[in-house]
Design an enzyme around this catalytic site. Sequence first.
Site, mmCIF file in Angstrom:
data_model
loop_
_atom_site.group_PDB
_atom_site.id
_atom_site.type_symbol
_atom_site.label_atom_id
_atom_site.label_comp_id
_atom_site.label_asym_id
_atom_site.label_seq_id
_atom_site.Cartn_x
_atom_site.Cartn_y
_atom_site.Cartn_z
ATOM 1 N N CYS A 54 0.832 -1.213 0.000
ATOM 2 C CA CYS A 54 0.000 0.000 0.000
ATOM 3 C C CYS A 54 0.862 1.256 0.000
ATOM 4 O O CYS A 54 0.548 2.244 -0.674
ATOM 5 C CB CYS A 54 -0.918 0.012 1.223
ATOM 6 S SG CYS A 54 -2.289 -1.161 1.154
ATOM 7 N N CYS A 87 -5.443 1.455 4.199
ATOM 8 C CA CYS A 87 -4.256 1.452 3.342
ATOM 9 C C CYS A 87 -3.208 2.427 3.858
ATOM 10 O O CYS A 87 -2.031 2.335 3.514
ATOM 11 C CB CYS A 87 -4.634 1.800 1.907
ATOM 12 S SG CYS A 87 -5.273 3.483 1.704
#
Length: 268
Positions: A146, A255
């Site tokens: 991420c 994320c």
Amino acid sequence: MTAAANIADRQFTPVEQEPAAPPFRQLEPTPELMAELAEASERLETAQPEEIIAWAHHRFAPHLTMATAFGPEGCVILSMLAKVAPETYVFNLDTGYQFQETLDLRDKIASLYGIEVDMLQPELTVPQYEALHNGPLYKTNPNQCCFDRKIKVLRAAATKHHAWMSGIRRDQSTDRARAAIVEWDKKFNLVKISPLANWTKKDIWKRILDENVPYNPLHDQGFPSIGCWPCTRAVAEGETDERAGRWSGTAKTECGLHTLEQQDGSGI
């Protein structure tokens, strides 16, 4: 006298040039700016999202932007932007792992609202990235995946803007519950505006249905929250957390774009 001499003897009025635009400078979190943001956030706490967007456009355009993952909230904001500030630059963090339905939705949005969402991509393609890490990194280190494929891209984009809008709601998670309408985003060094912070899931879907706002068809197949396809599943019967299908089987729920603390690498 030659034609060349005649031209040389003439007097010409210099053409006035347009003044050069001042170079872009990022905002600094000065005490004055922080006080302004706090006052604006308090004043806009009970405002409708369209009012918040109009204020953001008036205050920060042309250096206002929006990041969208084409979730229900993002689609609602895009429908509002089409009415309030259609010239706003909108981008998507295209990790290379998005569902095809998400990519198709971008085209529907462009066709209906005339807003072309820019797809910002990491430096490495998915094959290059997986070759570098000897396979899909999302399986072994999703936080790093991420960070590399979303956080870094947003950081680069943020250097060209003063403020960005997000579609987060306070009722989505613990971190998001503390989101202000307007605040300084220390992670990306710009102002963060959340027009839908005080809306609920019910509010979002009422607007979608009332105005026929396009949305991802995966929502009708048990996906309340949609991210990258390898890390997103449909929720099971009885699961009430709308983000339960994200990074299933791990403690990871974000994320890193909207986390407030830097923990487990997700808040970098």
